[in-house]
Design a protein around this motif. Structure first.
Motif, PDB file in Angstrom:
ATOM      1  N   LEU A 174      -5.496   6.561  29.572  1.00  0.00           N
ATOM      2  CA  LEU A 174      -4.869   6.063  30.799  1.00  0.00           C
ATOM      3  C   LEU A 174      -3.533   5.390  30.504  1.00  0.00           C
ATOM      4  O   LEU A 174      -2.588   5.482  31.300  1.00  0.00           O
ATOM      5  CB  LEU A 174      -5.806   5.083  31.513  1.00  0.00           C
ATOM      6  N   SER A 175      -3.432   4.705  29.364  1.00  0.00           N
ATOM      7  CA  SER A 175      -2.140   4.186  28.931  1.00  0.00           C
ATOM      8  C   SER A 175      -1.169   5.340  28.718  1.00  0.00           C
ATOM      9  O   SER A 175      -0.001   5.275  29.119  1.00  0.00           O
ATOM     10  CB  SER A 175      -2.300   3.384  27.633  1.00  0.00           C
ATOM     11  N   GLY A 176      -1.667   6.419  28.101  1.00  0.00           N
ATOM     12  CA  GLY A 176      -0.842   7.613  27.932  1.00  0.00           C
ATOM     13  C   GLY A 176      -0.438   8.228  29.252  1.00  0.00           C
ATOM     14  O   GLY A 176       0.684   8.726  29.419  1.00  0.00           O
ATOM     15  N   ALA A 177      -1.345   8.180  30.233  1.00  0.00           N
ATOM     16  CA  ALA A 177      -1.040   8.718  31.567  1.00  0.00           C
ATOM     17  C   ALA A 177       0.095   7.946  32.220  1.00  0.00           C
ATOM     18  O   ALA A 177       0.953   8.519  32.894  1.00  0.00           O
ATOM     19  CB  ALA A 177      -2.287   8.679  32.440  1.00  0.00           C
ATOM     20  N   ARG A 178       0.121   6.625  32.025  1.00  0.00           N
ATOM     21  CA  ARG A 178       1.206   5.829  32.593  1.00  0.00           C
ATOM     22  C   ARG A 178       2.543   6.195  31.959  1.00  0.00           C
ATOM     23  O   ARG A 178       3.585   6.167  32.624  1.00  0.00           O
ATOM     24  CB  ARG A 178       0.917   4.332  32.435  1.00  0.00           C
ATOM     25  N   GLY A 179       2.524   6.543  30.668  1.00  0.00           N
ATOM     26  CA  GLY A 179       3.739   7.000  30.020  1.00  0.00           C
ATOM     27  C   GLY A 179       4.242   8.304  30.599  1.00  0.00           C
ATOM     28  O   GLY A 179       5.453   8.485  30.824  1.00  0.00           O
ATOM     29  N   ILE A 180       3.328   9.230  30.850  1.00  0.00           N
ATOM     30  CA  ILE A 180       3.698  10.507  31.471  1.00  0.00           C
ATOM     31  C   ILE A 180       4.213  10.266  32.882  1.00  0.00           C
ATOM     32  O   ILE A 180       5.214  10.858  33.318  1.00  0.00           O
ATOM     33  CB  ILE A 180       2.484  11.457  31.500  1.00  0.00           C
ATOM     34  N   GLN A 181       3.530   9.388  33.616  1.00  0.00           N
ATOM     35  CA  GLN A 181       3.950   9.057  34.984  1.00  0.00           C
ATOM     36  C   GLN A 181       5.373   8.508  34.998  1.00  0.00           C
ATOM     37  O   GLN A 181       6.187   8.880  35.852  1.00  0.00           O
ATOM     38  CB  GLN A 181       2.985   8.039  35.576  1.00  0.00           C
ATOM     39  N   LEU A 182       5.698   7.644  34.036  1.00  0.00           N
ATOM     40  CA  LEU A 182       7.041   7.074  33.982  1.00  0.00           C
ATOM     41  C   LEU A 182       8.071   8.148  33.671  1.00  0.00           C
ATOM     42  O   LEU A 182       9.163   8.164  34.264  1.00  0.00           O
ATOM     43  CB  LEU A 182       7.098   5.965  32.937  1.00  0.00           C
ATOM     44  N   ALA A 183       7.745   9.062  32.750  1.00  0.00           N
ATOM     45  CA  ALA A 183       8.677  10.146  32.437  1.00  0.00           C
ATOM     46  C   ALA A 183       8.910  11.038  33.645  1.00  0.00           C
ATOM     47  O   ALA A 183      10.058  11.407  33.954  1.00  0.00           O
ATOM     48  CB  ALA A 183       8.135  10.964  31.270  1.00  0.00           C
ATOM     49  N   GLN A 184       7.846  11.380  34.359  1.00  0.00           N
ATOM     50  CA  GLN A 184       7.992  12.217  35.550  1.00  0.00           C
ATOM     51  C   GLN A 184       8.804  11.505  36.630  1.00  0.00           C
ATOM     52  O   GLN A 184       9.637  12.114  37.309  1.00  0.00           O
ATOM     53  CB  GLN A 184       6.609  12.605  36.081  1.00  0.00           C
TER      54      GLN A 184
END
Length: 376
Positions: free
Chosen positions: A345-355
Motif C-alpha cells: 500500500l505504501s508502494g501504491a501511494r508512490g504509484i498514485q503520486l507518479a500518476q
C-alpha cells in the motif's frame, strides 16, 4: 530472488544484502535468534544464473518460476524484474502462499497494487516494497534533527536530484535505454516520484496535492547497441508537493542537469528555528541563533562564503547499506511480525503520486491526492 541478473538486483539486493546477511550469520531477531537466508535464483538466462551461483556459492537456481514457487521450503519471493512484468509474478507468488518483497514501482498501476494488497490479505501473507532512500546517511542525520525538534515548525523542503546522463552517442549512457521509453515503463516521474512519496511521507507528512511539469529534454538517444532511438519518456520533472500540516516541498528531478552541488541529491529543509541541507552522506545545519544577516546589494560583489556558515552534523555512529537494512527489517516483519510501514500500500501511494504528477503535467493543473480505497 527473481531479477538478480540486472544491476540493481545483483549488486544491491543479492550481493550487498542477502549474501552479506548470510555471511554475517543471519538476521538477528528480538530474542537473539538468527534467521539465515539462503537464496534461490530465478530468471530467464540460465547461463547468467549459473555464473552468479558459482561465483557466490549459491546452491540453487532455476528458469522455472512456477516450479520454484511450488517449493514449500521457499518462504519469501523477491522481484527486481522490469516493472512491466512484475504484476503477474507477484500474483503467482501470493497465490503460492509466499511473502513478497519487490523493487519499486511495485507494479504499473494503483489498481494492480490494490489488487495485490487484497490478495495478500486474503492469503495471510506479508508484502514489502523497497524504500532505500530513507536509509541514506544524510537523511538519517536529517531525521535526527527533525526528531530532536531542531527546526521548530517546518515550513518548506527544496529537493534537487539528478545528473547528466550521456546521450549514448559520443559517451556511453549511465542508465539503460528502457528508462527513456514510456512503452517499456520508463520515465523519471514513474521512477523518482515513487521515491519522493515515501521520503516525504516518512520525514515530513503525506502528500496531499501535486503540481508538476514533466518534459523530455533530449528527444533522441543511442542505445546499448549503438542504434539511435526516440526517447518517448520524460527525462526531467519539476514538481511542487503540498504536504499534510502545510509543508510545501519543491523537488526537481532530472537526468539532464550538470551537478553544481555537493551530492547528486540534496534536500534543504527550512523551519522557524533552523535549516538544514541533507544529501546522500552529509548533512549541514544552521540554527536560528547562528543565522547571518545577508543584505541584497547588486552593486557590490558577494564577499560572504555562505556555505562556510553552516555546521556539519556528525555521524555519531556507523551506517549500514540501506538495502541490507530493509531486508533485515522485512525478514523480522515476516518472522516475528515486527513493524513494517513500507508494504504494497505504501508502494501504491508512490504509484498514485507518479500518476498524479503525470496528469498534472498533461492537464496543466494542480491535482489533489485522494486517500486510497483499500477495501477493493
Amino acid at each position: 530472488m527473481n531479477g538478480v541478473t540486472g544491476r540493481m538486483g545483483y549488486r544491491q539486493h543479492l550481493v550487498r544484502s542477502v549474501l552479506a546477511i548470510r555471511d554475517e550469520g543471519g538476521v538477528v531477531l528480538s530474542d537473539g535468534r538468527r534467521v539465515v537466508l539462503e537464496p534461490v535464483l530465478v530468471g530467464r538466462n540460465e547461463s547468467a544464473l549459473s555464473r552468479i551461483a558459482r561465483t557466490h556459492g549459491i546452491a540453487e537456481y532455476s528458469t522455472d518460476l512456477a516450479g520454484v514457487l511450488d517449493d514449500p521450503s521457499i518462504d519469501v519471493y523477491f522481484d527486481a524484474q522490469l516493472t512491466s512484468v512484475r504484476h503477474k509474478a507477484l500474483v503467482a507468488a501470493i497465490e503460492a502462499g509466499k511473502h513478497t518483497y519487490a523493487e519499486k514501482p511495485v507494479v504499473e498501476t494503483v489498481d494492480e497494487a490494490l489488487e495485490i494488497a487484497a490478495l495478500a490479505r486474503a492469503a495471510g501473507v506479508k508484502t514489502g516494497v523497497v524504500h532505500d532512500k530513507i536509509y541514506l546517511p544524510g537523511l538519517l542525520k536529517l531525521r535526527r534533527l527533525i526528531e530532536g525538534g531542531f527546526f521548530g515548525r517546518i515550513l518548506s523542503v527544496r529537493g534537487e536530484f539528478g545528473y547528466w546522463v550521456f546521450e549514448g552517442d559520443w559517451q556511453q549512457a549511465q542508465r539503460p535505454s528502457w528508462n527513456y521509453r514510456v512503452e517499456d515503463g520508463g520515465g523519471i516521474v514513474v521512477d523518482m516520484f515513487a521515491h519522493w512519496s515515501y521520503v516525504l511521507e516518512s520525514l515530513f507528512g503525506q502528500v496531499e496535492a501535486v503540481t508538476a511539469r514533466a518534459v523530455t529534454h533530449i528527444p533522441e538517444r543511442v542505445d546499448e547497441h549503438g542504434a539511435p532511438y526516440a526517447a518517448t519518456a520524460d527525462d526531467s520533472a519539476y514538481a511542487i508537493f503540498e504536504l499534510a500540516g502545510g509543508v510545501v516541498a519543491q523537488v526537481n528531478s532530472s537526468w539532464c542537469v550538470r551537478v553544481d552541488r555537493k551530492e547528486l541529491v540534496e534536500f534543504q529543509v527550512d523551519g522557524t528555528e533552523g535549516s538544514a541541507v541533507a544529501g546522500l552522506w552529509g548533512c549541514r545545519a544552521q540554527h536560528r541563533s547562528a543565522t547571518p544577516r545577508p543584505v541584497w546589494n547588486p552593486d557590490q560583489p558577494t564577499t560572504e562564503a555562505f556555505r562556510d556558515q553552516w555546521t556539519e552534523i556528525p555521524d555519531n555512529g556507523t551506517f549500514d547499506n540501506g538495502f541490507k537494512v530493509q531486508w533485515e527489517e522485512f525478514v523480522r516483519h515476516v518472522v516475528e511480525d515486527a513493524p513494517h510501514a513500507h508494504d504494497v500500500l505504501s508502494g501504491a501511494r508512490g504509484i498514485q503520486l507518479a500518476q498524479a504528477g503525470l496528469a498534472s503535467s498533461e492537464q496543466g493543473r494542480r491535482i489533489e491526492i485522494e486517500p486510497l480505497d483499500t477495501d477493493q
